[in-house]
Write a protein that holds these residues in place. Structure first.
Motif, PDB file in Angstrom:
ATOM      1  N   ASP A 107     -13.413  12.273  20.197  1.00  0.00           N
ATOM      2  CA  ASP A 107     -13.754  13.509  20.902  1.00  0.00           C
ATOM      3  C   ASP A 107     -15.137  13.353  21.532  1.00  0.00           C
ATOM      4  O   ASP A 107     -16.008  14.196  21.344  1.00  0.00           O
TER       5      ASP A 107
ATOM      6  N   ASN B 255     -15.588   9.256   9.445  1.00  0.00           N
ATOM      7  CA  ASN B 255     -15.431  10.685   9.739  1.00  0.00           C
ATOM      8  C   ASN B 255     -13.957  11.065   9.806  1.00  0.00           C
ATOM      9  O   ASN B 255     -13.187  10.467  10.571  1.00  0.00           O
TER      10      ASN B 255
ATOM     11  N   ASN C 253     -15.956  18.566   6.445  1.00  0.00           N
ATOM     12  CA  ASN C 253     -15.924  19.289   7.724  1.00  0.00           C
ATOM     13  C   ASN C 253     -14.926  20.429   7.629  1.00  0.00           C
ATOM     14  O   ASN C 253     -13.844  20.261   7.059  1.00  0.00           O
TER      15      ASN C 253
ATOM     16  N   TYR D 137     -13.599  24.185   9.983  1.00  0.00           N
ATOM     17  CA  TYR D 137     -13.789  25.012  11.188  1.00  0.00           C
ATOM     18  C   TYR D 137     -13.189  26.405  11.012  1.00  0.00           C
ATOM     19  O   TYR D 137     -12.467  26.899  11.868  1.00  0.00           O
TER      20      TYR D 137
ATOM     21  N   TRP E  58     -21.856  21.755  13.643  1.00  0.00           N
ATOM     22  CA  TRP E  58     -21.412  21.042  14.843  1.00  0.00           C
ATOM     23  C   TRP E  58     -21.613  21.931  16.047  1.00  0.00           C
ATOM     24  O   TRP E  58     -20.900  22.875  16.195  1.00  0.00           O
TER      25      TRP E  58
ATOM     26  N   ASN F  23     -17.407  19.554  25.273  1.00  0.00           N
ATOM     27  CA  ASN F  23     -17.207  20.230  24.000  1.00  0.00           C
ATOM     28  C   ASN F  23     -18.332  21.263  23.912  1.00  0.00           C
ATOM     29  O   ASN F  23     -19.506  20.903  23.946  1.00  0.00           O
TER      30      ASN F  23
ATOM     31  N   LYS G 215     -19.301  23.344  21.550  1.00  0.00           N
ATOM     32  CA  LYS G 215     -19.755  23.839  20.243  1.00  0.00           C
ATOM     33  C   LYS G 215     -21.262  23.690  20.059  1.00  0.00           C
ATOM     34  O   LYS G 215     -21.799  23.951  18.978  1.00  0.00           O
TER      35      LYS G 215
HETATM   36  C1  GCB Z   1     -14.320  17.399  14.323  1.00  0.00           C
HETATM   37  C2  GCB Z   1     -14.830  16.061  14.672  1.00  0.00           C
HETATM   38  C3  GCB Z   1     -15.784  16.091  15.838  1.00  0.00           C
HETATM   39  C4  GCB Z   1     -15.228  17.004  16.915  1.00  0.00           C
HETATM   40  C5  GCB Z   1     -15.157  18.399  16.341  1.00  0.00           C
HETATM   41  C6  GCB Z   1     -14.576  19.426  17.322  1.00  0.00           C
HETATM   42  O1  GCB Z   1     -13.836  17.647  13.259  1.00  0.00           O
HETATM   43  O2  GCB Z   1     -15.412  15.401  13.584  1.00  0.00           O
HETATM   44  O3  GCB Z   1     -15.957  14.791  16.321  1.00  0.00           O
HETATM   45  O4  GCB Z   1     -15.967  16.962  18.090  1.00  0.00           O
HETATM   46  O5  GCB Z   1     -14.344  18.388  15.224  1.00  0.00           O
HETATM   47  O6  GCB Z   1     -15.318  19.937  18.132  1.00  0.00           O
HETATM   48  O7  GCB Z   1     -13.378  19.667  17.252  1.00  0.00           O
END
Ligand code: GCB
Length: 623
Positions: free
Chosen positions: A208, A440, A497, A499, A572, A592, A594
């Motif tokens: 990503d 990771n 990790n 989300y 993140w 991205n 985030k």
């Molecule tokens: C994750 C990954 C990271 C991604 C992130 C995302 O779990 O480790 O590399 O960029 O999510 O933004 O989805």
């Protein structure tokens, strides 16, 4: 059309004697075989390469985009004998055409990825050729190395048509011995860099982040004496302030070669001799040492000498260990108030490489209240680590074992091991680095566990003074998150990790989430967060608004505080970064989102939510 030798001869005009043409061609062929085709020595790892006097080769390099790799491979995929590494110039009477000309080719800046330098290369994945002329004066009894800070992903180098090395892995530095290839006067270096993704690479096909190609970090010539210190490691002995121990390896030395180490500011000096393997064990007694820490990032000049060679290093001394579920820095519990960072260049985008990039990114982390950063998802540039040393920021450094590699392929393990060796070999003296991350978010399979355990054992053997971690995937039973991935057994510190509020549930799902962790070890929430477009405002319930993202943080922080063994967080992510997985028009546009900060430096609301929590000690204790 490619012509065979016979085909080339058939095109020689009848006015030229065929016999003469055969002689010319044979001479030419043997010359180029001698020049280009012999196997080159493997590149070597240098600790503290940036501390050595160097001739920079940065600036404009000629470039040729070569999607079919015509310049290197024949149709049978063997390295060509008349490849573009010869940097030939067309001459009247040539028996066949030279179909490239570096002198007329467009330029690319080095260091720098090619994607952000030329619009047509933004999405390009494939080989690109680079060429640069330089003048040089070789010295007696000196070895010259072409130092490459990073070339993503596979790279080949020739000096004056002679192959000097080949390297795989896009994020570690390496050094090619060019001593026998350089000569007095004008020289040229040619590089082919190929960022094609392959299933059996590390990282593999899918990531990503942007697959920035090219000579993405500094390139220079480094001169060392014939016998020289290639790697060294110095650290505090067993937590004592009075003893610094470690080793230095002297390449090309005979057993018994003397190595000296001196810390002038402490009036400390010691010497030792190398063993059969070229290694000298160092033991230095010091008085009045001030330890390195985020509050006092004290660095000392350390001089290492062996024969004609000497290096001036900048080192800090501290300890890092775990006790139960605590992380102890210099013997005292520490909470890692962090943020994750990609090596995306602030403001201009592209691959970060400079001191200024590092200072901007780490400056923002400091402003946020961080004492720690997770440098994801690959080893970052030396400039970043030096800045972290200076600024007093603790670092998680990561091997690019990301998502689902071919864990059952022994060749992939070799590639991951090589990158780990380079990462540790290059960076082992940075006081800022406290954690080596092996991986990771890898899928829980037996092959994966064995693969990463092998890496963890290797990292421990290479460097027993730091902690081993990895970012694990988490499973759920109802509102309970369970961390029991068997890989946790191989780690000193568990990274996880999640989300909640973005890929699963709503931000307030965090309020009812419990955590069950199978390991009595310190845990770091190595990722959490959600996306927001800087400047987009609305209701807390509207995705992509700054309000939505800030709300995720507001619900995450109390949940994280309920995890008794939590010893750090790295949400993140600090800054928006380019990713081809993120095409949503008008919002993501291949970024991205985030980030707590946009790629143009605009701080989003969530930045201030986290900043407040760090500053007032709502999460972790402010120092
Ligand atoms: C994750 C990954 C990271 C991604 C992130 C995302 O779990 O480790 O590399 O960029 O999510 O933004 O989805």
């Amino acid at each position: 059309m490619k012509l065979t030798l016979a085909g080339r001869l058939a095109r020689v005009p009848a006015t030229i004697s065929r016999n003469l043409a055969v002689v010319i061609l044979l001479c030419w062929c043997s010359a180029v075989i001698a020049a280009g085709a012999e196997p080159a020595a493997a590149p070597i790892v240098l600790t503290g390469a940036d501390r050595r006097p160097a001739t920079s080769l940065e600036g404009e390099w000629a470039s040729i985009v070569d999607p079919y790799f015509s310049g290197l491979f024949s149709f049978h995929h063997e390295e060509k004998k008349n490849g573009w590494f010869l940097n030939q110039k067309a001459k009247p009477g040539d028996p066949f055409p030279i179909e490239y000309d570096f002198a007329k080719a467009p330029k690319l800046k080095v260091p720098g990825d090619w994607n952000t330098q030329r619009e047509s290369l933004l999405f390009y994945e494939g080989p690109v050729w680079y060429e640069r002329d330089f003048t040089y004066q070789p010295k007696e009894r000196t070895r010259t190395f072409l130092h490459v800070g990073a070339a993503n992903y596979h790279s080949w180098f020739w000096v004056n048509g002679q192959k000097v090395c080949e390297h795989e892995g896009g994020y570690t530095s390496f050094n090619c011995d060019v001593t026998s290839a350089v000569h007095a006067g004008s020289n040229f270096v040619v590089a082919a860099v190929d960022n094609t993704r392959h299933e059996d690479n590390v990282p593999t096909l899918e990531t990503d982040w942007w697959n920035y190609g090219g000579l993405t970090r500094e390139v220079s010539l480094i001169e060392v004496p014939e016998t020289f210190i290639d790697q060294y490691d110095l650290h505090l002995h067993g937590g004592q302030d009075s003893v610094i121990e470690g080793w230095a390896h002297v390449m090309g030395s005979e057993a018994g070669t003397k190595v000296e180490v001196e810390i002038p500011e402490l009036g400390a000096k010691a010497s030792a001799v190398t063993n059969d393997g070229g290694r000298a064990a160092i033991h230095l007694t010091v008085k009045g040492l001030e330890r390195w820490s985020p509050q006092t990032p004290r660095l000392y000049k350390v001089v290492l000498r062996a024969g004609q060679d000497s290096i001036d290093e900048l080192m800090g001394f501290r300890t890092i260990e775990t006790r139960g579920t605590e992380i102890l820095l210099n013997g005292s519990p520490v909470f890692l108030r962090g943020v994750a960072i990609h090596a995306e260049a602030p403001y201009r985008t592209g691959r970060a490489y400079s001191d200024k990039d590092a200072e901007t990114l780490l400056g923002w982390a400091k402003e946020l209240g961080c004492n720690y950063v997770r440098l994801a998802h690959y080893p970052h540039a030396e400039t970043m680590l030096r800045a972290a040393d200076r600024m007093g920021i603790l670092v998680w450094s990561e091997n690019p074992v990301y998502w689902a590699l071919e864990f059952d392929n022994p060749k992939v393990l070799v590639k991951a091991e090589q990158q780990l060796d380079e990462e540790i070999g290059t960076s082992r003296n940075h006081p800022s680095i406290i954690l080596w991350s092996m991986a990771n978010e890898t899928p829980n399979t037996a092959a994966r566990t064995q693969f990463i355990e092998t890496l963890a054992n290797r990292a421990r053997a290479l460097d027993p003074t730091r902690l081993i971690t990895a970012a694990l995937l988490v499973r759920a039973e109802g509102n309970t998150k369970i961390v029991d991935d068997p890989l946790g057994n191989a780690l000193d510190v568990i990274g996880t990790n999640e989300y909640i509020g973005w890929y699963e549930g709503h931000p307030d799902t965090a309020d009812v989430t419990q955590w069950r962790i199978a390991y009595q070890k310190p845990m770091i929430m190595s990722e959490f967060g959600g996306g927001a477009k800087a400047g987009l405002h609305g209701e807390e319930s509207e995705r992509w608004t700054e309000e939505y993202q800030a709300n995720i943080y507001r619900h995450q922080l109390p949940m994280l505080n309920r995890i008794a063994q939590l010893r750090g967080i790295s949400p993140w992510v600090l800054m928006d970064f380019r990713s081809p997985n993120r095409p949503l028009t008008g919002i993501q546009d291949e970024y991205n989102r985030k980030g707590l900060i946009s790629e143009r430096g605009q701080k989003k609301q969530a930045f201030y939510v986290l900043q407040k929590a760090y500053k007032d000690g709502t999460i972790g204790k402010a120092d």
